[in-house]
Design an enzyme around this catalytic site. Structure first.
Site, PDB file in Angstrom:
ATOM      1  N   SER A 313       0.830  -1.206   0.000  1.00 15.35           N
ATOM      2  CA  SER A 313       0.000   0.000   0.000  1.00 15.35           C
ATOM      3  C   SER A 313       0.864   1.255   0.000  1.00 15.35           C
ATOM      4  O   SER A 313       0.608   2.205  -0.753  1.00 15.35           O
ATOM      5  CB  SER A 313      -0.915   0.003   1.232  1.00 15.35           C
ATOM      6  OG  SER A 313      -1.652   1.209   1.315  1.00 15.35           O
ATOM      7  N   GLY A 314       1.894   1.250   0.853  1.00 13.73           N
ATOM      8  CA  GLY A 314       2.781   2.415   0.900  1.00 13.73           C
ATOM      9  C   GLY A 314       3.484   2.651  -0.419  1.00 13.73           C
ATOM     10  O   GLY A 314       3.530   3.775  -0.931  1.00 13.73           O
ATOM     11  N   TRP A 316       2.514   1.685  -3.342  1.00 18.69           N
ATOM     12  CA  TRP A 316       1.535   2.079  -4.358  1.00 18.69           C
ATOM     13  C   TRP A 316       1.309   3.588  -4.334  1.00 18.69           C
ATOM     14  O   TRP A 316       1.130   4.220  -5.381  1.00 18.69           O
ATOM     15  CB  TRP A 316       0.214   1.355  -4.118  1.00 18.69           C
ATOM     16  CG  TRP A 316      -0.863   1.692  -5.112  1.00 18.69           C
ATOM     17  CD1 TRP A 316      -1.060   1.129  -6.343  1.00 18.69           C
ATOM     18  CD2 TRP A 316      -1.884   2.682  -4.976  1.00 18.69           C
ATOM     19  NE1 TRP A 316      -2.141   1.701  -6.964  1.00 18.69           N
ATOM     20  CE2 TRP A 316      -2.666   2.653  -6.147  1.00 18.69           C
ATOM     21  CE3 TRP A 316      -2.229   3.577  -3.957  1.00 18.69           C
ATOM     22  CZ2 TRP A 316      -3.760   3.485  -6.340  1.00 18.69           C
ATOM     23  CZ3 TRP A 316      -3.316   4.413  -4.150  1.00 18.69           C
ATOM     24  CH2 TRP A 316      -4.062   4.364  -5.333  1.00 18.69           C
ATOM     25  N   HIS A 317       1.350   4.173  -3.136  1.00 20.10           N
ATOM     26  CA  HIS A 317       1.104   5.612  -3.025  1.00 20.10           C
ATOM     27  C   HIS A 317       2.269   6.446  -3.547  1.00 20.10           C
ATOM     28  O   HIS A 317       2.077   7.610  -3.925  1.00 20.10           O
ATOM     29  CB  HIS A 317       0.808   5.992  -1.577  1.00 20.10           C
ATOM     30  CG  HIS A 317      -0.583   5.638  -1.139  1.00 20.10           C
ATOM     31  ND1 HIS A 317      -0.915   4.402  -0.625  1.00 20.10           N
ATOM     32  CD2 HIS A 317      -1.739   6.355  -1.172  1.00 20.10           C
ATOM     33  CE1 HIS A 317      -2.207   4.382  -0.351  1.00 20.10           C
ATOM     34  NE2 HIS A 317      -2.739   5.542  -0.666  1.00 20.10           N
ATOM     35  N   GLY A 318       3.470   5.900  -3.534  1.00 19.50           N
ATOM     36  CA  GLY A 318       4.592   6.676  -4.032  1.00 19.50           C
ATOM     37  C   GLY A 318       5.870   5.860  -4.059  1.00 19.50           C
ATOM     38  O   GLY A 318       6.085   4.987  -3.216  1.00 19.50           O
TER      39      GLY A 318
END
Length: 392
Positions: A313-314, A316-318
């Site tokens: 998730s982390g 994916w965000h950047g």
């Protein structure tokens, strides 16, 4: 952001009217044609120019490959691999090669790298379709229906991340209640615009100070105010885009899934994630957490699954280390919460008191807000922020 431009509505209104006016056979192709024009126009004018526009070939490749997806087919696995590869090359190439050459010049760096419009969202929808076809959880649909699904432009830029089985149902039987749909859709779009311009952009005047130059000169209350402002800004900003996408979908007669449900009022971190960016949380649960083994394993294995999912998730965000730390922060919080729930599981349940509910809410909100420091700033700046906040 594209949603707040006049050009977006020049695409939206004619496309929604034409979709409503045509018959069942033409409707998917209205979405395809409008989505293609939308992708080409905004790629050229807002993103990577004609190189970005050429990335429309990714959609064509995916649409053709998807016709070979069948139950337990290797084509589905190839589709997943290609989607992950596209994401890795465009979004993570310089980050990953930079890690491999840490301490030295990155001789594999891709100078002039660019992100195709909506890549983080359309690749996740590609993977969803390939995996669900592999497990026979979704019907094949026609080529036009699948193209309409991947080219539906209101959700292309910032989600919510759709599922084909729900989208195609709406495509085949869209709502016929024009007055109600347009009333609710326009209202939802206006709510999103107010959130964006009236709240999020105002809070930006505070969050802009979260940088290495301003932090050393700020007092503790001011530092806290800046981070609280960031917590508000990111919610109002992102939920505004979801509101506009959901309202836009309603103009076509589609019910786009909700993405936020008062996440800051939740009293534990698991409930926060069930109500923050819900379409991403469900995607990560279905296509990362459960394939890793989910909750049906020992405590340490489940904890590792949770941590891995939140690291994804982390990332994916950047594509930078601070987003990985942000993911690890939330993974750690979720693991602690699971252990706490398991530990209390054998005890008799007692109704929570008002003070207990307030304490749970305050602890959850404080933990989430602290985590935004890693989201808003790179690691050295975040470290400087916490050092200044704690030691002055």
């Amino acid at each position: 952001m594209i949603f707040t431009t006049f050009s977006y509505f020049l695409f939206l209104i004619p496309a929604a009217l034409l979709f409503r006016a045509t018959g069942p056979w033409f409707r998917p192709w209205v979405l395809v044609a409008s989505g293609v024009l939308f992708f080409l126009y905004f790629s050229v004018t807002e993103f990577a120019g004609w190189m970005g526009a050429a990335c429309i070939a990714i959609f064509i490749w995916e649409a053709l490959l998807s016709r070979f997806y069948t139950s337990r087919s290797r084509w589905c696995l190839l589709g997943v691999a290609v989607s992950v590869g596209i994401l890795a090359v465009f979004k993570y190439w310089n980050f990953l090669t930079g890690l491999a050459t840490a301490g030295g010049a990155n001789r594999w760096a891709w100078h002039g790298a660019f992100l195709p419009l909506g890549i983080s969202f359309f690749t996740f929808e590609f993977i969803h379709y390939a995996v669900d076809r592999y497990h026979s959880r979704v019907e094949r649909g026609t080529l036009g229906e699948y193209l309409a699904f991947i080219f539906f432009f209101p959700t292309l830029v910032a989600g919510p991340i759709k599922r084909f089985q729900y989208f195609v149902t709406g495509l085949r039987s869209p709502s016929r209640d024009w007055p109600l749909d347009w009333n609710r859709g326009i209202t939802r779009i206006l709510v999103g615009l107010v959130k964006k311009f009236g709240v999020a952009d105002v809070l930006s005047s505070l969050t802009v100070h979260l940088n290495a130059a301003d932090i050393p000169h700020a007092s503790r209350p001011v530092l806290l105010l800046w981070l609280l402002a960031y917590a508000g800004k990111i919610y109002f900003d992102f939920s505004a885009y979801s509101d506009i996408a959901i309202g836009s979908g309603r103009l076509f007669g589609f019910a786009i899934p909700e993405n936020f449900d008062w996440p800051y009022f939740r009293t534990n971190i698991a409930d926060f994630w069930r109500n923050w960016h819900r379409s991403l949380t469900r995607w990560l649960t279905d296509y990362v957490f459960i394939p890793l083994g989910g909750s049906r394993a020992g405590r340490w294995r489940v904890s590792a699954n949770v941590m891995t999912t939140m690291l994804v998730s982390g990332l994916w965000h950047g594509a930078s280390l601070n987003f990985l730390v942000w993911g690890a922060w939330h993974g750690g919080l979720l693991v602690i919460h699971r252990w706490w729930v398991t530990r209390r599981g054998s005890r008799p349940a007692a109704p929570p008191t008002a003070l207990g509910r307030f304490s749970s809410w305050a602890a959850t909100f404080a933990a989430v807000t602290c985590g935004w420091a890693f989201f808003a700033m790179d690691l050295p700046t975040a470290a400087l922020y916490f050092r200044q906040l704690i030691f002055g």
